[in-house]
Scaffold this active site. Structure first.
Site, short mmCIF file in Angstrom:
data_model
loop_
_atom_site.label_atom_id
_atom_site.label_comp_id
_atom_site.label_asym_id
_atom_site.label_seq_id
_atom_site.Cartn_x
_atom_site.Cartn_y
_atom_site.Cartn_z
N TRP A 96 0.82 -1.22 0.00
CA TRP A 96 0.00 0.00 0.00
C TRP A 96 0.85 1.26 0.00
CZ3 TRP A 96 -4.37 -0.19 -2.11
CH2 TRP A 96 -5.16 -1.35 -2.02
N LYS A 100 -12.99 -1.47 5.56
CA LYS A 100 -12.26 -2.47 6.33
C LYS A 100 -12.84 -2.55 7.74
CE LYS A 100 -9.66 -2.56 2.69
NZ LYS A 100 -8.42 -1.85 2.45
N ASP A 148 -1.88 6.42 6.25
CA ASP A 148 -2.97 5.67 5.64
C ASP A 148 -3.40 4.63 6.68
OD1 ASP A 148 -4.59 3.88 4.33
OD2 ASP A 148 -3.23 3.48 2.67
C1 LIG Z 1 -7.88 -1.27 1.13
C2 LIG Z 1 -6.78 -0.31 1.29
C3 LIG Z 1 -6.62 0.79 0.41
C4 LIG Z 1 -7.44 0.96 -0.86
O1 LIG Z 1 -8.71 1.32 -0.67
P1 LIG Z 1 -9.66 1.57 -1.93
O2 LIG Z 1 -10.96 1.84 -1.27
O3 LIG Z 1 -9.67 0.33 -2.77
O4 LIG Z 1 -9.16 2.73 -2.68
C5 LIG Z 1 -5.61 1.69 0.66
N1 LIG Z 1 -4.79 1.53 1.70
C6 LIG Z 1 -4.89 0.49 2.56
C7 LIG Z 1 -3.95 0.37 3.69
C8 LIG Z 1 -5.90 -0.45 2.37
O5 LIG Z 1 -6.00 -1.50 3.22
#
Ligand SMILES: *Cc1c(COP(=O)(O)O)cnc(C)c1O
Length: 369
Positions: free
Chosen positions: A101, A200, A176
């Site tokens: 990521w 998530k 993030d």
């Molecule tokens: C799932 C995830 C993303 C991506 O999210 P999207 O909604 O598909 O854009 C970005 N960063 C992390 C750490 C993730 O787990």
């Protein structure tokens, strides 16, 4: 009837009480005669839902008043562009790359930042560890430093956010936190901006949460789309464009569920943290005592949320997954870049689900070892 346990990395399990409540309110929210999806985002009903969700999130995560909470769209991946569009100020941005990521975020930043510098990376070791902050090569005068505080695919997590000031940097820290938001408290004194997709640990896909310190607003590049300019979004209370109303409502129900959780004297996110520590410990302890399963992540940075593990013999993967499905243990297949299995055990996964997984892993090992 008991629902199966869903170990998906995302979109992921939502607490059953939240789903029940949404189902009960689907056709008529609080006597309004309307379902939430049918409401005007500017009407008093939806504004009440939005204000409550924002206040509950601020309360749950102890977000200080100088931070704005934004409800946006586009997910974590759109934020990979939106953050440099707003914060790079056409300067240098620093990245600490600890998995897929943060790697993806760094790649996207090249489009918007004048210079992208890798301050540290654990790529050589296959992303099984997080380099100690004292070893990071931070650049002087960077516009910000980006980390992914929980790497969903590789299963590494910062157990403490880096203190950039102590490392000699004045840059704001961008995190993030898509895959561990609301699983543990956040030390906001170390953060400039946090972003995360909702799917998530918070609610349905389509909602992105951004929490940003007020002084970082108002510096977007001229090419930044208005709908993605944090200042415009903040000034319009996340309703410059039509916000993801259903996602905000569902997130709000999850926030109320979180506030009602208790472990001993702890409530809310503090209670979730205790529960998440216990769940992860149980699974890691089981994996570590076994010679049939292995998790390769360094102990000091193992994720509490996403636990990848390999079977010693890859040829048994399909049988493992099929047997798991029969027992109501769903979506355990690992990400293709890592292989094997991955158990995502977010807030909505109860301890009993982790125990059911361990019981199954134990039985499978006895049959096949
Ligand atoms: C799932 C995830 C993303 C991506 O999210 P999207 O909604 O598909 O854009 C970005 N960063 C992390 C750490 C993730 O787990």
């Amino acid at each position: 009837m008991q629902r199966p346990y869903n170990f998906s990395a995302g979109p992921a399990a939502i607490p059953e009480e939240v789903l029940q409540r949404a189902a009960a309110e689907m056709l008529d929210w609080h006597g309004s005669g309307l379902g939430v999806m049918e409401m005007s985002h500017r009407g008093k009903e939806f504004v009440a839902i939005y204000e409550q969700a924002e206040a509950d999130l601020r309360d749950l995560l102890a977000v200080p008043p100088e931070f704005k909470i934004l409800f946006m769209q586009g997910g974590g991946i759109a934020e990979n562009a939106i953050v440099p569009l707003n914060l790079s100020r056409a300067g240098t941005v620093d990245f600490v790359v600890t998995g897929s990521w943060s790697q993806k975020s760094r790649k996207e930043a090249h489009k918007y930042a004048a210079e992208v510098h890798t301050a540290a990376s654990s790529e050589d070791g296959g992303f099984t560890t997080i380099p100690t902050p004292a070893s990071w090569q931070l650049s002087r005068g960077a516009s910000y430093v980006h980390i992914c505080s929980n790497e969903t695919i590789h299963g590494t997590e910062f157990q403490e956010l880096p203190d950039l000031k102590a490392l000699g940097s004045d840059a704001p820290l961008v995190i993030d936190f898509s895959s561990h938001v609301a699983s543990r408290p956040v030390d906001w004194s170390r953060v400039g901006l946090a972003f995360g997709g909702a799917q998530k640990n918070i609610g349905p896909a389509g909602l992105t949460i951004v929490i940003v310190r007020g002084d970082l607003l108002g510096h977007a590049l001229p090419i930044c789309p208005s709908a993605f300019d944090y200042k415009i979004v903040a000034d319009n209370h996340s309703a410059y464009n039509t916000p993801p109303t259903w996602g905000i409502y569902m997130a709000g129900l999850t926030f109320q569920w979180l506030k009602a959780q208790r472990e001993g004297d702890a409530t809310g996110v503090a209670a979730m943290e205790l529960r998440n520590i216990a769940k992860a410990q149980l699974l890691y302890d089981f994996i570590d005592q076994s010679s049939f399963y292995v998790n390769k992540v360094a102990h000091h940075c193992r994720s509490r949320m996403n636990i990848p593990f390999l079977l010693q013999d890859d040829a048994r993967n399909d049988a493992f997954l099929a047997g798991a499905r029969e027992r109501g243990l769903l979506q355990l297949k690992g990400h293709k870049s890592v292989g094997g299995m991955r158990a995502s055990i977010y807030n909505a996964m109860p301890l009993a689900g982790v125990q059911a997984l361990i019981d199954y892993m134990h039985d499978f090992e006895r049959q096949h070892a």
